[in-house]
Design a protein around this motif. Structure first.
Motif, PDB file in Angstrom:
ATOM      1  N   VAL A 229       1.035  -1.296   0.070  1.00  0.00           N
ATOM      2  CA  VAL A 229       0.239  -0.114   0.134  1.00  0.00           C
ATOM      3  C   VAL A 229       0.987   1.473   0.052  1.00  0.00           C
ATOM      4  CG1 VAL A 229      -1.726   1.567   1.429  1.00  0.00           C
ATOM      5  CG2 VAL A 229      -1.944  -1.160   0.778  1.00  0.00           C
ATOM      6  N   GLN A 230       1.626   1.437   0.988  1.00  0.00           N
ATOM      7  CA  GLN A 230       2.742   2.674   0.971  1.00  0.00           C
ATOM      8  C   GLN A 230       3.195   2.263  -0.433  1.00  0.00           C
ATOM      9  OE1 GLN A 230       2.675   4.344   3.357  1.00  0.00           O
ATOM     10  NE2 GLN A 230       3.728   3.394   5.596  1.00  0.00           N
ATOM     11  N   ALA A 231       3.862   1.790  -1.285  1.00  0.00           N
ATOM     12  CA  ALA A 231       4.263   1.312  -2.518  1.00  0.00           C
ATOM     13  C   ALA A 231       3.398   2.261  -4.246  1.00  0.00           C
ATOM     14  CB  ALA A 231       4.899   0.747  -2.829  1.00  0.00           C
ATOM     15  N   LEU A 232       2.114   2.485  -3.067  1.00  0.00           N
ATOM     16  CA  LEU A 232       1.136   3.006  -4.227  1.00  0.00           C
ATOM     17  C   LEU A 232       1.932   4.712  -4.974  1.00  0.00           C
ATOM     18  CD1 LEU A 232      -2.369   1.596  -3.216  1.00  0.00           C
ATOM     19  CD2 LEU A 232      -0.561   0.316  -4.744  1.00  0.00           C
ATOM     20  N   PRO A 233       1.323   4.960  -5.779  1.00  0.00           N
ATOM     21  CA  PRO A 233       1.983   6.381  -6.284  1.00  0.00           C
ATOM     22  C   PRO A 233       0.804   7.068  -5.932  1.00  0.00           C
ATOM     23  CG  PRO A 233       1.312   5.015  -8.424  1.00  0.00           C
ATOM     24  CD  PRO A 233       1.248   4.097  -7.656  1.00  0.00           C
ATOM     25  N   ASN A 234      -0.582   6.573  -5.487  1.00  0.00           N
ATOM     26  CA  ASN A 234      -1.654   8.359  -5.509  1.00  0.00           C
ATOM     27  C   ASN A 234      -1.502   8.216  -3.743  1.00  0.00           C
ATOM     28  OD1 ASN A 234      -4.289   9.831  -5.074  1.00  0.00           O
ATOM     29  ND2 ASN A 234      -4.582   9.071  -7.050  1.00  0.00           N
ATOM     30  N   PRO A 235      -1.724   9.412  -3.634  1.00  0.00           N
ATOM     31  CA  PRO A 235      -1.067   9.346  -1.804  1.00  0.00           C
ATOM     32  C   PRO A 235      -2.845   9.440  -1.174  1.00  0.00           C
ATOM     33  CG  PRO A 235      -0.951  11.732  -2.541  1.00  0.00           C
ATOM     34  CD  PRO A 235      -0.444  10.649  -4.120  1.00  0.00           C
ATOM     35  N   LEU A 236      -3.855   9.048  -1.997  1.00  0.00           N
ATOM     36  CA  LEU A 236      -5.291   9.520  -1.610  1.00  0.00           C
ATOM     37  C   LEU A 236      -5.854   7.982  -1.347  1.00  0.00           C
ATOM     38  CD1 LEU A 236      -6.815  12.221  -4.184  1.00  0.00           C
ATOM     39  CD2 LEU A 236      -6.450  12.182  -0.929  1.00  0.00           C
ATOM     40  N   ARG A 237      -5.239   7.098  -2.575  1.00  0.00           N
ATOM     41  CA  ARG A 237      -5.294   5.782  -2.734  1.00  0.00           C
ATOM     42  C   ARG A 237      -4.355   4.916  -1.413  1.00  0.00           C
ATOM     43  NH1 ARG A 237      -8.568   4.318  -6.283  1.00  0.00           N
ATOM     44  NH2 ARG A 237      -8.304   2.520  -5.835  1.00  0.00           N
ATOM     45  N   ARG A 238      -4.139   5.524  -0.911  1.00  0.00           N
ATOM     46  CA  ARG A 238      -3.202   5.392  -0.036  1.00  0.00           C
ATOM     47  C   ARG A 238      -3.467   5.196   0.900  1.00  0.00           C
ATOM     48  NH1 ARG A 238       1.729   7.594  -2.344  1.00  0.00           N
ATOM     49  NH2 ARG A 238       1.709   8.897  -1.108  1.00  0.00           N
ATOM     50  N   ASP A 239      -4.127   6.211   1.285  1.00  0.00           N
ATOM     51  CA  ASP A 239      -4.759   6.682   2.790  1.00  0.00           C
ATOM     52  C   ASP A 239      -6.429   5.984   2.847  1.00  0.00           C
ATOM     53  OD1 ASP A 239      -2.420   8.358   3.324  1.00  0.00           O
ATOM     54  OD2 ASP A 239      -3.627   9.658   2.486  1.00  0.00           O
ATOM     55  N   LEU A 243      -6.989   4.253   5.985  1.00  0.00           N
ATOM     56  CA  LEU A 243      -8.131   3.652   7.085  1.00  0.00           C
ATOM     57  C   LEU A 243      -9.282   2.815   6.301  1.00  0.00           C
ATOM     58  CD1 LEU A 243      -9.628   5.991   8.401  1.00  0.00           C
ATOM     59  CD2 LEU A 243     -10.885   6.799   6.625  1.00  0.00           C
ATOM     60  N   GLY A 244      -9.478   2.034   5.274  1.00  0.00           N
ATOM     61  CA  GLY A 244     -10.571   1.508   5.157  1.00  0.00           C
ATOM     62  C   GLY A 244     -10.084  -0.429   6.178  1.00  0.00           C
ATOM     63  N   LEU A 245      -8.615   0.000   6.354  1.00  0.00           N
ATOM     64  CA  LEU A 245      -8.131  -1.434   7.041  1.00  0.00           C
ATOM     65  C   LEU A 245      -8.137  -0.843   8.631  1.00  0.00           C
ATOM     66  CD1 LEU A 245      -6.357  -4.103   8.234  1.00  0.00           C
ATOM     67  CD2 LEU A 245      -4.252  -2.730   7.541  1.00  0.00           C
ATOM     68  N   LEU A 246      -7.758   0.379   9.066  1.00  0.00           N
ATOM     69  CA  LEU A 246      -7.836   1.012  10.547  1.00  0.00           C
ATOM     70  C   LEU A 246      -9.227   1.052  11.194  1.00  0.00           C
ATOM     71  CD1 LEU A 246      -4.814   3.729  10.139  1.00  0.00           C
ATOM     72  CD2 LEU A 246      -5.923   0.917  10.956  1.00  0.00           C
ATOM     73  N   SER A 247     -10.785   1.590  10.066  1.00  0.00           N
ATOM     74  CA  SER A 247     -12.054   1.295  10.420  1.00  0.00           C
ATOM     75  C   SER A 247     -12.747   0.049  10.741  1.00  0.00           C
ATOM     76  CB  SER A 247     -12.474   2.536  10.003  1.00  0.00           C
ATOM     77  OG  SER A 247     -12.528   1.869   8.552  1.00  0.00           O
ATOM     78  N   GLY A 248     -12.841  -0.943   8.921  1.00  0.00           N
ATOM     79  CA  GLY A 248     -13.535  -1.633   9.096  1.00  0.00           C
ATOM     80  C   GLY A 248     -14.937  -1.343   7.957  1.00  0.00           C
ATOM     81  N   LEU A 249     -14.442   0.111   7.376  1.00  0.00           N
ATOM     82  CA  LEU A 249     -15.682   0.231   6.927  1.00  0.00           C
ATOM     83  C   LEU A 249     -15.897  -0.040   5.872  1.00  0.00           C
ATOM     84  CD1 LEU A 249     -15.677   4.429   6.778  1.00  0.00           C
ATOM     85  CD2 LEU A 249     -17.580   2.824   8.240  1.00  0.00           C
ATOM     86  N   ARG A 250     -17.062  -0.395   5.717  1.00  0.00           N
ATOM     87  CA  ARG A 250     -17.698  -0.974   4.014  1.00  0.00           C
ATOM     88  C   ARG A 250     -17.406   0.355   2.610  1.00  0.00           C
ATOM     89  NH1 ARG A 250     -22.055  -0.514   7.089  1.00  0.00           N
ATOM     90  NH2 ARG A 250     -23.104  -2.719   8.084  1.00  0.00           N
ATOM     91  N   PRO A 251     -16.580  -0.922   1.995  1.00  0.00           N
ATOM     92  CA  PRO A 251     -15.920  -0.066   1.053  1.00  0.00           C
ATOM     93  C   PRO A 251     -16.845   1.235   0.339  1.00  0.00           C
ATOM     94  CG  PRO A 251     -16.227  -1.859   0.198  1.00  0.00           C
ATOM     95  CD  PRO A 251     -16.776  -1.942   1.893  1.00  0.00           C
ATOM     96  N   VAL A 291      -4.113   9.591   9.281  1.00  0.00           N
ATOM     97  CA  VAL A 291      -4.021   9.360   8.146  1.00  0.00           C
ATOM     98  C   VAL A 291      -5.958  10.108   7.316  1.00  0.00           C
ATOM     99  CG1 VAL A 291      -5.324   7.509   6.221  1.00  0.00           C
ATOM    100  CG2 VAL A 291      -3.566   6.793   8.962  1.00  0.00           C
ATOM    101  N   VAL A 292      -6.731  10.602   8.106  1.00  0.00           N
ATOM    102  CA  VAL A 292      -7.546  11.289   7.479  1.00  0.00           C
ATOM    103  C   VAL A 292      -7.132  12.655   6.849  1.00  0.00           C
ATOM    104  CG1 VAL A 292      -9.915  12.255   7.433  1.00  0.00           C
ATOM    105  CG2 VAL A 292      -9.361  10.073   8.418  1.00  0.00           C
ATOM    106  N   GLY A 293      -6.091  13.344   8.134  1.00  0.00           N
ATOM    107  CA  GLY A 293      -5.300  14.968   7.976  1.00  0.00           C
ATOM    108  C   GLY A 293      -4.519  14.579   6.541  1.00  0.00           C
ATOM    109  N   HIS A 294      -3.723  13.625   6.310  1.00  0.00           N
ATOM    110  CA  HIS A 294      -2.991  13.665   5.191  1.00  0.00           C
ATOM    111  C   HIS A 294      -3.473  13.297   4.551  1.00  0.00           C
ATOM    112  CE1 HIS A 294      -0.446  11.110   1.970  1.00  0.00           C
ATOM    113  NE2 HIS A 294       0.682  12.039   2.963  1.00  0.00           N
TER     114      HIS A 294
END
Length: 404
Positions: A229-239, A243-251, A291-294
């Motif tokens: 995930v860290q290697a993804l070029p798009n910072p918004l997709r990384r975050d 957040l998906g992992l840390l929150s467990g939110l439905r995609p 993560v959200v702030g970033h």
């Protein structure tokens, strides 16, 4: 050119010899129409209809929201977002409603689905469920759309189920038949003459056995997942994936988060409507706040003024939209709903109270507890549990998190 409208600017607009429009830069598609005797808020957007991948442009819709004397600019923007979203889903806000007096015994299959969709909306069901149902009708049962429902025989239902299974898979075939079964049961419920409709033809279908979706990212694989995930070029997709992992939110909820829902000072994201139909205050641990702030800082640079936490650009129209796709080529089958399963698994390993774990995921609490427990009153407790969850996840990510 669009301009960022204000109440004063709208009030100052005047007729100058011919009708004119002034477009809002904050909500794309919202405009003020200035005529000789009136000023009104309107929305304009192209209406596309059809199944995914085969949508066609039907027309450009212009829909009146109301006069500038009747509603505030903020009200117009809120209403515009709702109507624009409706048009985006292929619904014409100017279309006349179906004839409610029509008896169900004379419905076509499409009319039956539309009536059932209207009933789902009346029961406050999630709009995405209705949209998906209609898209499955268009994609997998296109020959049935104009058929009278009385002409759909049991043998036809069995044959279509076999065909869809062979061409599109067992799960898809089951979903298509479940849609028809539910819509037909609704028709049976509302038909004036019960003898006008035969029994539900889907009763003859033998549904495919479906494998339970129990996939998770195993704890020992999380560090490698995080590194990719860290290697993804798009910072918004990384975050977004973090957040998906840390929150467990439905995609579907994750990608649609709006910035005005975010309350970093309170450690929460206030989501007005979840799949359950309820509102939900997602507790944010300290690391989640980072993560959200970033993500917000990256959004300010890449998509200034975008209202979403994870904005993207439409490949078709070029407009800025909420991200629609959560799949990642570099992470095949490792993004989206699997992160929700992984979150719940880590919660179990960590010893999070079962009720609290359900509340953190916006799951219904079964039994009498579900009647008497109110998650808003437990927010501080859930925030503490979210901190425990984040700590447990980060512990599994070592040494990846040391370079985060």
């Amino acid at each position: 050119m669009p301009e960022r409208l204000t109440e004063a600017r709208v009030k100052a607009l005047a007729f100058e010899g011919k009708p004119a429009v002034v477009r809002d830069a904050k909500v794309t598609g919202l405009l003020v129409a200035v005529n000789k005797t009136s000023k009104s808020y309107k929305v304009q957007r192209d209406l596309w209809q059809g199944p995914r991948g085969r949508r066609v442009l039907v027309k450009t819709v212009r829909h009146t929201l109301g006069g500038t004397e009747e509603m505030t600019l903020d009200d117009a923007r809120s209403r515009a977002l709702a109507v624009l979203d409706q048009i985006k889903r292929g619904i014409d806000p100017n279309a006349l409603p179906p004839d409610a007096s029509g008896d169900a015994g004379a419905w076509t299959v499409r009319r039956m689905f539309e009536e059932y969709g209207a009933d789902m909306r009346a029961r406050d069901c999630v709009e995405r469920s209705i949209t998906d149902m209609m898209e499955r009708l268009d994609r997998y049962l296109p020959k049935w759309g104009n058929l009278p429902i009385t002409e759909v025989k049991r043998s036809a239902a069995r044959e279509e189920h076999r065909r869809i299974t062979a061409n599109h898979g067992a799960t898809t075939a089951n979903k298509a038949m479940r849609d028809f079964r539910a819509a037909y049961n609704f028709a049976l419920k509302v038909v004036d003459d019960p003898d006008a409709l035969p029994g539900n033809p889907v009763a003859a279908v033998t549904f495919n056995k479906e494998r339970a979706s129990n996939r998770v990212i195993m704890p020992e694989d999380l560090a490698d997942w995080w590194a990719r995930v860290q290697a993804l070029p798009n910072p918004l997709r990384r975050d977004m994936h973090k957040l998906g992992l840390l929150s467990g939110l439905r995609p579907g909820t994750l990608v649609g988060i709006r910035r005005d829902w975010v309350r970093l000072g309170d450690g929460a994201i206030s989501i007005p409507r979840m799949k359950s139909g309820r509102s939900f205050d997602l507790p944010l641990s300290g690391h989640m706040v980072e993560v959200v702030g970033h993500a917000m800082a990256a959004g300010d640079v890449l998509f200034p003024g975008a209202p979403w936490l994870f904005p993207s650009r439409s490949s078709k129209t070029g407009e800025v939209i909420a991200t629609q796709v959560w799949k990642e080529k570099a992470l095949p089958s490792e993004t989206g709903h699997i992160l929700r399963h992984t979150y719940r698994t880590v919660a179990q390993r960590t010893g999070i109270d079962r009720v609290n774990a359900r509340l953190l995921l916006d799951h219904t609490v079964p039994g009498i507890d579900g009647v008497y427990i109110h998650e808003r009153a437990l927010f501080d407790t859930l925030l503490a549990e979210q901190e425990r969850m984040t700590a447990a996840i980060l512990a599994l990510l070592e040494p990846s998190t040391t370079t985060d």
